[in-house]
Design an enzyme around this catalytic site. Sequence first.
Site, PDB file in Angstrom:
ATOM      1  N   ARG A   1     -13.804  59.935  46.235  1.00 40.36           N
ATOM      2  CA  ARG A   1     -12.456  61.004  46.420  1.00 40.36           C
ATOM      3  C   ARG A   1     -11.179  60.110  46.329  1.00 40.36           C
ATOM      4  O   ARG A   1     -10.149  60.941  46.432  1.00 40.36           O
ATOM      5  CB  ARG A   1     -12.588  61.410  47.908  1.00 40.36           C
ATOM      6  CG  ARG A   1     -13.809  61.955  48.664  1.00 40.36           C
ATOM      7  CD  ARG A   1     -13.701  62.367  49.800  1.00 40.36           C
ATOM      8  NE  ARG A   1     -12.567  63.360  50.395  1.00 40.36           N
ATOM      9  CZ  ARG A   1     -12.570  64.638  50.384  1.00 40.36           C
ATOM     10  NH1 ARG A   1     -13.815  65.082  50.110  1.00 40.36           N
ATOM     11  NH2 ARG A   1     -11.636  65.276  50.882  1.00 40.36           N
TER      12      ARG A   1
ATOM     13  N   TRP B   1      -6.372  57.884  47.416  1.00 41.36           N
ATOM     14  CA  TRP B   1      -6.093  58.324  46.123  1.00 41.36           C
ATOM     15  C   TRP B   1      -4.662  58.630  46.338  1.00 41.36           C
ATOM     16  O   TRP B   1      -4.071  59.655  46.984  1.00 41.36           O
ATOM     17  CB  TRP B   1      -6.717  59.563  45.721  1.00 41.36           C
ATOM     18  CG  TRP B   1      -6.546  60.363  44.420  1.00 41.36           C
ATOM     19  CD1 TRP B   1      -7.105  59.904  43.322  1.00 41.36           C
ATOM     20  CD2 TRP B   1      -5.487  61.269  43.903  1.00 41.36           C
ATOM     21  NE1 TRP B   1      -6.437  60.324  41.987  1.00 41.36           N
ATOM     22  CE2 TRP B   1      -5.345  61.269  42.526  1.00 41.36           C
ATOM     23  CE3 TRP B   1      -4.470  61.841  44.726  1.00 41.36           C
ATOM     24  CZ2 TRP B   1      -4.436  62.270  41.913  1.00 41.36           C
ATOM     25  CZ3 TRP B   1      -3.614  62.715  43.931  1.00 41.36           C
ATOM     26  CH2 TRP B   1      -3.705  62.821  42.483  1.00 41.36           C
TER      27      TRP B   1
ATOM     28  N   GLY C   1      -4.280  64.071  52.642  1.00 39.40           N
ATOM     29  CA  GLY C   1      -3.231  65.180  52.405  1.00 39.40           C
ATOM     30  C   GLY C   1      -1.631  64.829  51.843  1.00 39.40           C
ATOM     31  O   GLY C   1      -1.630  63.642  51.572  1.00 39.40           O
TER      32      GLY C   1
ATOM     33  N   LYS D   1     -14.384  66.290  29.508  1.00 45.87           N
ATOM     34  CA  LYS D   1     -15.418  65.359  29.645  1.00 45.87           C
ATOM     35  C   LYS D   1     -15.140  63.924  29.043  1.00 45.87           C
ATOM     36  O   LYS D   1     -15.082  63.045  29.707  1.00 45.87           O
ATOM     37  CB  LYS D   1     -16.931  65.584  29.364  1.00 45.87           C
ATOM     38  CG  LYS D   1     -17.826  66.557  30.276  1.00 45.87           C
ATOM     39  CD  LYS D   1     -18.154  66.076  31.658  1.00 45.87           C
ATOM     40  CE  LYS D   1     -16.991  66.280  32.438  1.00 45.87           C
ATOM     41  NZ  LYS D   1     -16.883  67.687  33.027  1.00 45.87           N
TER      42      LYS D   1
ATOM     43  N   HIS E   1      -4.508  77.364  12.959  1.00 48.03           N
ATOM     44  CA  HIS E   1      -3.653  77.675  13.505  1.00 48.03           C
ATOM     45  C   HIS E   1      -2.667  76.632  14.181  1.00 48.03           C
ATOM     46  O   HIS E   1      -1.983  76.768  14.964  1.00 48.03           O
ATOM     47  CB  HIS E   1      -3.248  79.083  14.428  1.00 48.03           C
ATOM     48  CG  HIS E   1      -3.848  80.274  13.862  1.00 48.03           C
ATOM     49  ND1 HIS E   1      -3.107  80.906  12.929  1.00 48.03           N
ATOM     50  CD2 HIS E   1      -5.162  80.907  13.791  1.00 48.03           C
ATOM     51  CE1 HIS E   1      -4.133  81.897  12.330  1.00 48.03           C
ATOM     52  NE2 HIS E   1      -5.199  82.003  13.122  1.00 48.03           N
TER      53      HIS E   1
ATOM     54  N   LYS F   1     -12.463  63.328  42.631  1.00 49.90           N
ATOM     55  CA  LYS F   1     -13.505  64.309  42.451  1.00 49.90           C
ATOM     56  C   LYS F   1     -13.018  65.371  43.342  1.00 49.90           C
ATOM     57  O   LYS F   1     -13.187  66.650  42.738  1.00 49.90           O
ATOM     58  CB  LYS F   1     -14.920  63.947  43.198  1.00 49.90           C
ATOM     59  CG  LYS F   1     -16.033  64.809  43.506  1.00 49.90           C
ATOM     60  CD  LYS F   1     -16.762  64.732  42.049  1.00 49.90           C
ATOM     61  CE  LYS F   1     -18.051  65.861  41.883  1.00 49.90           C
ATOM     62  NZ  LYS F   1     -18.003  66.230  40.538  1.00 49.90           N
TER      63      LYS F   1
HETATM   64  C1  G6P Z   1     -11.325  67.591  40.034  1.00 47.56           C
HETATM   65  C2  G6P Z   1     -12.579  67.044  39.368  1.00 47.56           C
HETATM   66  C3  G6P Z   1     -13.240  68.120  38.263  1.00 47.56           C
HETATM   67  C4  G6P Z   1     -13.294  69.336  38.882  1.00 47.56           C
HETATM   68  C5  G6P Z   1     -12.193  70.038  39.424  1.00 47.56           C
HETATM   69  C6  G6P Z   1     -12.312  71.254  40.289  1.00 47.56           C
HETATM   70  O1  G6P Z   1     -10.243  67.581  38.890  1.00 47.56           O
HETATM   71  O2  G6P Z   1     -12.450  65.625  38.735  1.00 47.56           O
HETATM   72  O3  G6P Z   1     -14.374  67.594  37.873  1.00 47.56           O
HETATM   73  O4  G6P Z   1     -13.718  70.180  37.878  1.00 47.56           O
HETATM   74  O5  G6P Z   1     -11.358  68.793  40.287  1.00 47.56           O
HETATM   75  O6  G6P Z   1     -13.239  70.954  41.545  1.00 47.56           O
HETATM   76  P1  G6P Z   1     -14.095  71.870  42.195  1.00 47.56           P
HETATM   77  O7  G6P Z   1     -14.666  71.021  43.190  1.00 47.56           O
HETATM   78  O8  G6P Z   1     -12.993  72.993  42.707  1.00 47.56           O
HETATM   79  O9  G6P Z   1     -15.061  72.449  41.472  1.00 47.56           O
END
Ligand code: G6P
Length: 620
Positions: free
Chosen positions: A27, A74, A101, A497, A516, A615
């Site tokens: 996280r 984070w 938050g 990715k 384009h 994540k």
């Molecule tokens: C973050 C993660 C991504 C993920 C996105 C949406 O940016 O790093 O891997 O696709 O959130 O997350 P969710 O849990 O809503 O699919």
Amino acid sequence: MCGIVGYIGGKSATEILIEGLHRLEYRGYDSAGIAVRNGDGINLRKRAGRVGELVKLLDEQPVGGQLGIGHTRWATHGETTDTNSHPHIGGNGEVVLVHNGVIENYTSLRESLQVRGYVFNTTTDSEVIAHLIAHSLEERVRMGEDPHDRTTIRNALEVALKQLKGTYGLAILFRDHPDLLVAARAGSPLVVGVGQGEYYLASDSSPLVGHTDEVVYLDDHEWAFLSPEGMEIIHRDAGQRSPSIQTLDQVAGNIDLGEYESYMLKEIFEQPQSLENCLRGRIDDDAASAKFGGLNVDLHALRQIDRIVLTACGTSWHAALVGEYLIEEFARIPVEVEYASEFRYRNPPMTDQTMTFAITQSGETADTLAALRESRRKGHATLAICNVVGSTIAREADGGIYLHAGPEIGVASTKAFTSQVTALILLALYLGRMRHLSYPAGQRLISQLRNLPKLAEQTLKCNDQVEEIADRYFDRTNFLYLGRQYNFPVALEGALKLKEISYIHAEGYPAAEMKHGPIALVDEATPSVFVIPRGSIYPKVMSNLEEVKARKGPVIAVACEGDKEISAAADEVIFVPDVEDYMQPIVTSIPLQLLAYHIAILRGCNVDRPRNLAKSVTVE
Ligand code: G6P
């Protein structure tokens, strides 16, 4: 983002907090810290960097106790320094807390607290909450309330938390309450684990796995008072509530690395199993359709739908794009795909028969949650396609489809994507069979769907070859990813990715649009990854590929087994099973996941903890 963990009971809090922080590190991993209560009071240890850095600090300066809170950060407000790391102290140490938050009005609150003499040591918005609660406590005591009485804390929280604008998940220790752990939530998830004479607290259930399988998910504006006497849940406005205890269905093996070097690789290789789990119990042979246990929408309403909005972020948004092709093809219902962050502030025309699906792995993404709430507020049936059971979005949606992919811990989403696409195929089949899709067409789809896990397994055999290709291209600075129709979202996902975990600039584009603009990037040093499986537009994509070759651009192709033409045209070919076009995103995305993985490893990147990412993005 940010992970919170807490413990009160008879065991060593420090060990439980550190184990929990390791599990929550996905996280956020800018810094980590804990506060542990013992006979000396509340002891803080915190440090910038990963949880491993905190562990080193604890080796030098150990601390023991049976009550504590922890945090992995984070950063949103304030740099990643030791001082800005959580926990934060309020007043003169009356309050110690960790926060997940964003507090939007922290500047004005900070100024008014400074006027009152509160000294700020950090540049975070979180320290404001600590001082604000300490200040409210001080006021209550001045009014004659007993600082050792829990009602005083409750009153102080009520006054303090009402002043906050934004989101918070909080774990709080109070100097004058040596046996009390308080949790408070508004917008940022918190779950309480109920053990034998002990309680756990965390931002999600992963730190609880192996300790207890009884959990209570807190709702917004609920506070949990956890102590040896028991658990008290209080809603800010509604007062005391009886906790709704649910059973957690995860086992420790799901969150262990096992034989793998990284979660990302483990999760890529779990795809045959995760697809199997997504399909289990959802195929209705008699009706040549799909069946879902939790949609919670009556058949009449489903037949009336005249429009579907798919809203999501990141990789889930790419799955939504595949969903648009699927639902429009099989159910003939017009679909809009909206970035959740845009949808929440837009006012797109929606009829009474518009249904919204929020697609999310975590079920906690702040923008997706806000989009879901906005759609529900306007009275639309709003469902979720979600992986994490018990997550906020799963609980707030009217109904939905769980992916059953198991915990996805690697920051770059892999198995969740293929499961989302599978769930969307099932949904398209289900809605299609209510409309124009014939019984034989439904049967055909079902027989192909059943093969998906096996096809994923077959596809994974390309791993060694992809590693060799990665070895030839890992030093490049730009990549193009090109695909059409069902494989256009795959091109976007492949590029995402690569950038996420290797920090190489990569652009995904519909192959025909390349001329384009992106074609200007093509040169000898810029590889183009073409997703070019068999299908009606194969010759068109081949022309696009030739256009790249004519400009000396190296081409890596993902093509179908048995395609002879492609070997002559491309520099590298990764063969995948030949499947119907609507199933192609599953088999074509797997080699792209592996390509990003191997390139990142060869560049020495940490694939599970890519820089600046998290994540679960629980802030706007
Ligand atoms: C973050 C993660 C991504 C993920 C996105 C949406 O940016 O790093 O891997 O696709 O959130 O997350 P969710 O849990 O809503 O699919």
